[in-house]
Motif scaffolding. Sequence first.
Motif, PDB file in Angstrom:
ATOM      1  N   LEU A 125       0.766  -0.915  -0.129  1.00  0.00           N
ATOM      2  CA  LEU A 125      -0.082  -0.113   0.238  1.00  0.00           C
ATOM      3  C   LEU A 125       1.089   1.333   0.076  1.00  0.00           C
ATOM      4  O   LEU A 125       0.223   2.105  -0.522  1.00  0.00           O
ATOM      5  CB  LEU A 125      -0.882   0.130   0.480  1.00  0.00           C
ATOM      6  CG  LEU A 125      -2.611  -1.009   1.228  1.00  0.00           C
ATOM      7  CD1 LEU A 125      -3.138  -0.600   2.553  1.00  0.00           C
ATOM      8  CD2 LEU A 125      -3.240  -0.455   0.204  1.00  0.00           C
ATOM      9  N   ALA A 126       2.190   1.093   1.185  1.00  0.00           N
ATOM     10  CA  ALA A 126       2.900   2.497   0.403  1.00  0.00           C
ATOM     11  C   ALA A 126       3.347   2.945  -0.282  1.00  0.00           C
ATOM     12  O   ALA A 126       3.313   3.637  -0.764  1.00  0.00           O
ATOM     13  CB  ALA A 126       4.088   1.964   1.735  1.00  0.00           C
ATOM     14  N   GLU A 177       4.740   9.288  -3.728  1.00  0.00           N
ATOM     15  CA  GLU A 177       4.296   9.969  -5.097  1.00  0.00           C
ATOM     16  C   GLU A 177       5.684  10.704  -6.339  1.00  0.00           C
ATOM     17  O   GLU A 177       5.275  11.170  -6.446  1.00  0.00           O
ATOM     18  CB  GLU A 177       4.188  11.413  -4.141  1.00  0.00           C
ATOM     19  CG  GLU A 177       2.803  11.077  -3.167  1.00  0.00           C
ATOM     20  CD  GLU A 177       3.257  12.798  -2.317  1.00  0.00           C
ATOM     21  OE1 GLU A 177       3.942  13.086  -2.023  1.00  0.00           O
ATOM     22  OE2 GLU A 177       1.827  12.820  -1.441  1.00  0.00           O
ATOM     23  N   LEU A 178       6.298   8.903  -6.003  1.00  0.00           N
ATOM     24  CA  LEU A 178       7.232   9.095  -6.937  1.00  0.00           C
ATOM     25  C   LEU A 178       7.325   9.212  -8.205  1.00  0.00           C
ATOM     26  O   LEU A 178       6.146   7.964  -8.604  1.00  0.00           O
ATOM     27  CB  LEU A 178       8.358   8.266  -6.075  1.00  0.00           C
ATOM     28  CG  LEU A 178       9.344   8.868  -5.097  1.00  0.00           C
ATOM     29  CD1 LEU A 178      10.532   7.499  -4.966  1.00  0.00           C
ATOM     30  CD2 LEU A 178       9.967   9.828  -5.069  1.00  0.00           C
ATOM     31  N   PRO A 179       7.584   9.128  -9.091  1.00  0.00           N
ATOM     32  CA  PRO A 179       6.677   9.418 -10.360  1.00  0.00           C
ATOM     33  C   PRO A 179       7.880   7.806 -11.154  1.00  0.00           C
ATOM     34  O   PRO A 179       8.703   8.000 -11.398  1.00  0.00           O
ATOM     35  CB  PRO A 179       7.259  10.830 -11.468  1.00  0.00           C
ATOM     36  CG  PRO A 179       8.244  11.029 -10.720  1.00  0.00           C
ATOM     37  CD  PRO A 179       7.782  11.004  -9.252  1.00  0.00           C
ATOM     38  N   ILE A 234      13.784   7.774 -12.983  1.00  0.00           N
ATOM     39  CA  ILE A 234      14.051   6.855 -11.553  1.00  0.00           C
ATOM     40  C   ILE A 234      14.589   5.417 -11.235  1.00  0.00           C
ATOM     41  O   ILE A 234      13.327   4.932 -12.609  1.00  0.00           O
ATOM     42  CB  ILE A 234      12.981   7.849 -11.153  1.00  0.00           C
ATOM     43  CG1 ILE A 234      12.338   8.603 -10.365  1.00  0.00           C
ATOM     44  CG2 ILE A 234      12.419   6.535  -9.205  1.00  0.00           C
ATOM     45  CD1 ILE A 234      11.339   9.314  -9.341  1.00  0.00           C
ATOM     46  N   PRO A 235      15.563   4.816 -11.019  1.00  0.00           N
ATOM     47  CA  PRO A 235      15.208   3.492 -11.035  1.00  0.00           C
ATOM     48  C   PRO A 235      14.210   2.180 -10.709  1.00  0.00           C
ATOM     49  O   PRO A 235      12.998   2.817  -9.550  1.00  0.00           O
ATOM     50  CB  PRO A 235      16.280   3.310 -10.002  1.00  0.00           C
ATOM     51  CG  PRO A 235      17.014   4.387 -10.070  1.00  0.00           C
ATOM     52  CD  PRO A 235      15.706   5.575 -10.106  1.00  0.00           C
ATOM     53  N   PHE A 236      13.834   1.524 -11.281  1.00  0.00           N
ATOM     54  CA  PHE A 236      13.039   0.550 -10.813  1.00  0.00           C
ATOM     55  C   PHE A 236      12.153   0.388 -10.189  1.00  0.00           C
ATOM     56  O   PHE A 236      13.637  -0.695  -9.002  1.00  0.00           O
ATOM     57  CB  PHE A 236      12.687  -0.605 -11.853  1.00  0.00           C
ATOM     58  CG  PHE A 236      11.420  -1.502 -12.124  1.00  0.00           C
ATOM     59  CD1 PHE A 236       9.814  -0.875 -11.794  1.00  0.00           C
ATOM     60  CD2 PHE A 236      11.417  -2.346 -10.386  1.00  0.00           C
ATOM     61  CE1 PHE A 236       8.844  -2.079 -11.731  1.00  0.00           C
ATOM     62  CE2 PHE A 236      10.150  -3.547 -11.098  1.00  0.00           C
ATOM     63  CZ  PHE A 236       9.480  -3.322 -11.162  1.00  0.00           C
ATOM     64  N   GLY A 237      11.082  -0.018  -9.118  1.00  0.00           N
ATOM     65  CA  GLY A 237      11.261   0.235  -7.840  1.00  0.00           C
ATOM     66  C   GLY A 237      11.713   1.175  -6.249  1.00  0.00           C
ATOM     67  O   GLY A 237      11.143   0.575  -4.916  1.00  0.00           O
ATOM     68  N   PHE A 290       4.165  12.225   1.507  1.00  0.00           N
ATOM     69  CA  PHE A 290       4.173  11.085   2.532  1.00  0.00           C
ATOM     70  C   PHE A 290       5.513  10.478   2.041  1.00  0.00           C
ATOM     71  O   PHE A 290       5.822   9.382   3.051  1.00  0.00           O
ATOM     72  CB  PHE A 290       2.786   9.721   1.290  1.00  0.00           C
ATOM     73  CG  PHE A 290       3.520   8.891   1.904  1.00  0.00           C
ATOM     74  CD1 PHE A 290       2.531   7.752   2.860  1.00  0.00           C
ATOM     75  CD2 PHE A 290       3.792   7.256   1.125  1.00  0.00           C
ATOM     76  CE1 PHE A 290       1.971   7.067   3.408  1.00  0.00           C
ATOM     77  CE2 PHE A 290       3.556   6.405   1.638  1.00  0.00           C
ATOM     78  CZ  PHE A 290       3.164   6.059   2.282  1.00  0.00           C
ATOM     79  N   ASP A 291       5.987  10.991   0.720  1.00  0.00           N
ATOM     80  CA  ASP A 291       7.564   9.941   0.999  1.00  0.00           C
ATOM     81  C   ASP A 291       8.628  10.543   2.062  1.00  0.00           C
ATOM     82  O   ASP A 291       9.702   9.478   2.285  1.00  0.00           O
ATOM     83  CB  ASP A 291       7.671   9.967  -0.882  1.00  0.00           C
ATOM     84  CG  ASP A 291       6.791   9.144  -1.808  1.00  0.00           C
ATOM     85  OD1 ASP A 291       7.398   7.954  -1.255  1.00  0.00           O
ATOM     86  OD2 ASP A 291       6.383   9.887  -2.168  1.00  0.00           O
TER      87      ASP A 291
END
Length: 346
Positions: free
Chosen positions: A243-244, A249-251, A256-259, A307-308
């Motif tokens: 859920l987190a 909110e990271l695009p 941006i590295p996957f995961g 959030f992040d």
Amino acid sequence: MATARALVPLLAPEDDVIVVGDGLIAMPDVFRDLIEAGPGVLTLPAESALPLGFERIDINHAFAGAMRFPGRIAAGLADLPPEWNAQSALLRLAVQGRLPLRGVSAAMLGDGRWTMVRSEPEAHAAERQWLRLHTATGDAAEGSPGVLLAMAFVRRFGPAMLHAGTRPALIGLAAGILGLLGLGLGWLGNAATGFLLVGLSWLVERVASLMGQVERDSLLASGLERKAVALFHLIVDAGLVTLAAWRSELPYTSAIPFGLNWFTPILLVGGARLVRLALPGFPRSAWLEDRLVFGLLLAIVSVALPFDATIGLAVLALLGTCLLLLQLGRSPATASSPNSQLTSRP
């Protein structure tokens, strides 16, 4: 059994007979240890036990409601009047046969571990006391809010649930359904409600575990397996992490590295487990296992804060506090160690 005499043809001389009084409620492990010690009559101090409904043996002893004897002693029932109560008759024969008297601690009378139920009101009172006894998980002041809430629920509604035949497995199924609903709402974009439902699923599972503990301690059933409970807790943690990650909110871009949106939630939940293992004696450390509190806090953060960034700061605070407490706890021990001078450098 119509009369005490009717027992005579049913008991062979070589039989090992165990008699348990009508209405006796005893802690199973204590009862087993006393009975397995060998033939004997279990006793309680007369001044403490007689007002509670236990039968007198002599001036100092009362019958604790259980005894073990060889079957040959029951042959004396044939010589007694037919109107004698079978338990009282066997008790007199066992005492006359010079069976050893084995004392039960009078302290067990006060907390419900050994009691005699004589009426329906006493049965209800004993039931509530039994639930309190078997749902105690240490000092309540050290318990987390979710655990204390689960304990209060079981103590309040446990008797009604037991009378209705509600099994712990059914409650555990309800916990699983709540968790799935939470994940479904999070997938649809309502992360705050999802966090709350996953936290509530942990709470419902705690209720199921406490009910299972009561069943195991009462020898009613095997209860929930501990491995299944541990697996459910891992699934709850995985649900919170998922859920987190969805709420992040990271695009999703190639820059941006996957995961990466999964990394901080994994650190948060994993760090909470690590701190709990590293500081088992730290006050309120049980709160780090309380997923109801976790879910509530994550729901608040999801609605009211960035959030992040908040999750990242929580990870830093968690690990920093753990390192500080470990360092403070280790320094006195190192200073007082007899080998400290050997390991120190000039």
